[in-house]
Design an enzyme around this catalytic site. Structure first.
Site, PDB file in Angstrom:
ATOM      1  N   LYS A 105       0.833  -1.215   0.000  1.00  0.00           N
ATOM      2  CA  LYS A 105       0.000   0.000   0.000  1.00  0.00           C
ATOM      3  C   LYS A 105       0.866   1.263   0.000  1.00  0.00           C
ATOM      4  CE  LYS A 105      -2.455   1.032   3.999  1.00  0.00           C
ATOM      5  NZ  LYS A 105      -2.364   2.430   4.425  1.00  0.00           N
ATOM      6  N   ARG A 119       2.986   5.979  -3.296  1.00  0.00           N
ATOM      7  CA  ARG A 119       4.119   6.774  -3.797  1.00  0.00           C
ATOM      8  C   ARG A 119       4.258   6.661  -5.309  1.00  0.00           C
ATOM      9  NH1 ARG A 119       4.286   5.764   1.452  1.00  0.00           N
ATOM     10  NH2 ARG A 119       5.627   7.029   2.788  1.00  0.00           N
ATOM     11  N   ARG A 151      -7.244  13.322  13.060  1.00  0.00           N
ATOM     12  CA  ARG A 151      -5.804  13.007  13.112  1.00  0.00           C
ATOM     13  C   ARG A 151      -4.997  14.296  12.938  1.00  0.00           C
ATOM     14  NH1 ARG A 151      -4.551   7.768   9.718  1.00  0.00           N
ATOM     15  NH2 ARG A 151      -2.579   8.021  10.842  1.00  0.00           N
ATOM     16  N   SER A 179       8.208  10.028  11.546  1.00  0.00           N
ATOM     17  CA  SER A 179       7.051   9.682  10.720  1.00  0.00           C
ATOM     18  C   SER A 179       7.405   9.766   9.239  1.00  0.00           C
ATOM     19  CB  SER A 179       5.901  10.654  11.038  1.00  0.00           C
ATOM     20  OG  SER A 179       4.997  10.696   9.959  1.00  0.00           O
ATOM     21  N   GLN A 193       5.318   9.669   6.870  1.00  0.00           N
ATOM     22  CA  GLN A 193       4.359  10.530   6.170  1.00  0.00           C
ATOM     23  C   GLN A 193       4.802  11.992   6.225  1.00  0.00           C
ATOM     24  OE1 GLN A 193       0.577   9.549   7.979  1.00  0.00           O
ATOM     25  NE2 GLN A 193       0.408   7.646   6.839  1.00  0.00           N
ATOM     26  N   ASP A 223       3.253  -0.419  12.327  1.00  0.00           N
ATOM     27  CA  ASP A 223       1.942  -0.964  11.935  1.00  0.00           C
ATOM     28  C   ASP A 223       1.706  -2.384  12.457  1.00  0.00           C
ATOM     29  OD1 ASP A 223       1.263   1.383  10.730  1.00  0.00           O
ATOM     30  OD2 ASP A 223       1.809   0.743   8.710  1.00  0.00           O
ATOM     31  N   LYS A 263      -3.384   6.960  15.306  1.00  0.00           N
ATOM     32  CA  LYS A 263      -3.578   6.226  14.045  1.00  0.00           C
ATOM     33  C   LYS A 263      -5.082   6.200  13.718  1.00  0.00           C
ATOM     34  CE  LYS A 263       0.686   5.209  13.160  1.00  0.00           C
ATOM     35  NZ  LYS A 263       1.317   5.789  11.965  1.00  0.00           N
ATOM     36  N   ARG A 303      -4.842   2.985  18.855  1.00  0.00           N
ATOM     37  CA  ARG A 303      -4.552   1.545  18.755  1.00  0.00           C
ATOM     38  C   ARG A 303      -4.116   0.918  20.077  1.00  0.00           C
ATOM     39  NH1 ARG A 303      -2.042   1.302  12.573  1.00  0.00           N
ATOM     40  NH2 ARG A 303      -4.102   1.257  11.600  1.00  0.00           N
TER      41      ARG A 303
HETATM   42  C1  S3P Z   1       2.936   5.191   6.278  1.00  0.00           C
HETATM   43  C2  S3P Z   1       3.672   5.579   7.353  1.00  0.00           C
HETATM   44  C3  S3P Z   1       3.342   5.204   8.734  1.00  0.00           C
HETATM   45  C4  S3P Z   1       2.367   4.042   8.797  1.00  0.00           C
HETATM   46  C5  S3P Z   1       1.242   4.194   7.830  1.00  0.00           C
HETATM   47  C6  S3P Z   1       1.754   4.326   6.403  1.00  0.00           C
HETATM   48  C7  S3P Z   1       3.354   5.641   4.930  1.00  0.00           C
HETATM   49  O1  S3P Z   1       2.772   6.312   9.385  1.00  0.00           O
HETATM   50  O2  S3P Z   1       1.860   3.901  10.100  1.00  0.00           O
HETATM   51  O3  S3P Z   1       0.396   3.055   7.912  1.00  0.00           O
HETATM   52  O4  S3P Z   1       2.892   5.077   3.923  1.00  0.00           O
HETATM   53  O5  S3P Z   1       4.164   6.566   4.878  1.00  0.00           O
HETATM   54  P1  S3P Z   1       3.704   7.431  10.077  1.00  0.00           P
HETATM   55  O6  S3P Z   1       4.757   7.734   9.125  1.00  0.00           O
HETATM   56  O7  S3P Z   1       2.843   8.613  10.347  1.00  0.00           O
HETATM   57  O8  S3P Z   1       4.190   6.777  11.331  1.00  0.00           O
END
Ligand code: S3P
Length: 434
Positions: free
Chosen positions: A21, A26, A121, A166, A168, A315, A342, A346
């Site tokens: 995923k 990306r 969030r 993180s 993200q 995760d 999350k 969780r």
């Molecule tokens: C993800 C980064 C993670 C992960 C999420 C997917 C990504 O989150 O928990 O399921 O695809 O970059 P964080 O980077 O906020 O920890």
């Protein structure tokens, strides 16, 4: 939908887990930023990735879905045009955070929102760096909850010290930096999954990972590529856990992503005593891929997991709580307060769920403490609308002595639409009813 389960006594066979995923998100986004066709072979059909496709299509990017590939007709950065209406990122944190980075660098207005979970969030973590780069972003309240109103600008490069590990947040800054003249430097807590960095290297962007920091030189034109997406390790982890926990089981997970920044779960399980082998390693589209062989029947021992290990197992932590119930002694997770923000809280979701099934688990501010015991007794529990909680509790139900019902499992298709079918493919005999 609810899952009704009884104890699974058998898990055998080989499967190819659906595509990753994180990598699919990306590939879609970077493909849209590049010029020309990007062909994504073996893309994830997870609902989260569909959310990214919708946001890109609604911003003028042509994307065609064929049987086993997706074609993104990229036209370059400034051809992405967010519409005047609100873009819905649904449940996907990756969509909203990564696309906010992209939209910040495009001189137009973008409005992004999501479902009830996503609207709760925190986005302050991306608002802060993107604002430093010159974008104007408004969210709700102190924590910057969505909807987000983004006024994109011609940005300026910054040096940014990441405070949360993180991926993200890191990716959001990197994507904004790609369309920013000059050198952007990201330092601090950069050790999290590195799919964005690897894919940009694959697209020959000017991105360099040095010791402790990442440098991006923006405004280089990228060209479309063909990408093959490996199996999603986080989806594989549910079967890895089941196989470790069921005696006499043996499964082979073919062509699964084994990127080191996602391998915390394997390292921890091995330390607990599990039998796992990684074989046939290769590199595909700049990502490490391998087959994972898992055998059951080991006596597991409890373990302590500390803050530095968390980003590499983030995760899989709900699943680790399940495994902790079957390990001798105490399993303790610390420094994992990120779990509270999350798709659900969780820590709370797993503590409530596993207690309903008879586990001895306690919530702490930044993690949990589980005491391993002989077996879970089963019971009724709830997913809290969170895909990873639903699947982790299904694993717990499948190792419980009595019957279990996991309620509200529609959310599973956020990351793994055919999860139930894959259980059956591995001859798992515990799924009574879905
Ligand atoms: C993800 C980064 C993670 C992960 C999420 C997917 C990504 O989150 O928990 O399921 O695809 O970059 P964080 O980077 O906020 O920890």
């Amino acid at each position: 939908m609810n899952f009704k389960l009884k104890k699974c006594k058998n898990l055998r066979g080989k499967i190819k887990i659906p595509p990753d995923k994180s990598i699919t998100h990306r590939a879609l986004i970077i493909g849209a930023l590049a010029k020309g066709k990007t062909i994504i072979k073996g893309f994830s059909e997870a609902r989260d990735c569909i959310s990214t496709i919708k946001v890109l299509r609604n911003s003028g990017v042509k994307i065609e879905k064929r049987e086993d590939e997706i074609i993104v007709f990229g036209k370059g950065f400034n051809k992405i045009a967010p519409p005047f209406y609100t873009l819905d990122c649904e449940n996907s944190g990756t969509t909203i955070r990564l696309m906010s980075g992209v939209f910040s660098s495009i001189p137009r207005r973008a409005i992004l929102t999501g479902d009830a979970s996503l609207r709760n969030r925190p986005m302050k973590r991306i608002i802060e760096p993107l604002t430093k780069m010159g974008a104007t972003i408004k969210g709700r309240g102190e924590k910057g909850f969505p909807p987000l109103l983004i006024e994109g600008k011609e940005l300026k490069p910054i040096e940014y010290n990441l405070k949360i590990p993180s991926a993200q947040v890191k990716s959001s800054i990197i994507l904004a930096a790609l369309n920013t003249e000059g050198k952007t430097k990201v330092k601090g807590k950069i050790n999290s999954r590195d799919h964005t960095e690897r894919m940009l290297e694959f697209f020959e962007a000017d991105i360099f990972k040095r010791d402790g920091f990442i440098e991006i030189y923006g405004k280089k034109e990228l060209k479309g590529r063909e990408i093959k997406v490996p199996g999603d390790f986080s989806s594989a982890s549910f079967f890895i856990a089941l196989s470790v926990l069921i005696e006499n089981s043996e499964i082979l997970l073919e062509e699964t992503g084994v990127n080191d920044t996602r391998m915390g779960f394997i390292k921890i399980l091995k330390k607990m005593g599990a039998k796992i082998e990684i074989i046939n390693r290769k590199i595909v589209s700049n990502e490490p891929v391998a087959d994972i062989l898992v055998r059951g029947g080991s006596k597991l021992k409890g373990i302590e997991i500390n803050r530095e290990e968390i980003p590499f197992v983030i995760d899989e932590l709900p699943l680790l709580a399940v495994i902790g119930t079957q390990a001798k002694g105490i399993t303790k997770v610390r420094g994992a307060e990120e779990l509270r923000v999350k798709e659900s809280d969780r820590i709370k979701s797993m503590v409530v769920g596993l207690r309903n099934l008879g586990a001895n688990i306690e919530e702490t501010e930044d993690g949990f403490i589980v005491e391993g015991k002989e077996s879970l007794k089963g019971g009724v529990c709830e997913s809290f609308g969170d895909h990873r909680i639903a699947m982790s509790l299904i694993v717990a139900g499948l190792i419980s002595e009595g019957k279990t019902e996991v309620k509200n499992t529609d959310c599973i298709d956020i990351s793994f639409p055919l999860f139930g079918n894959y259980l059956k493919k591995l001859s798992c005999d515990g799924t009574v009813d879905i």
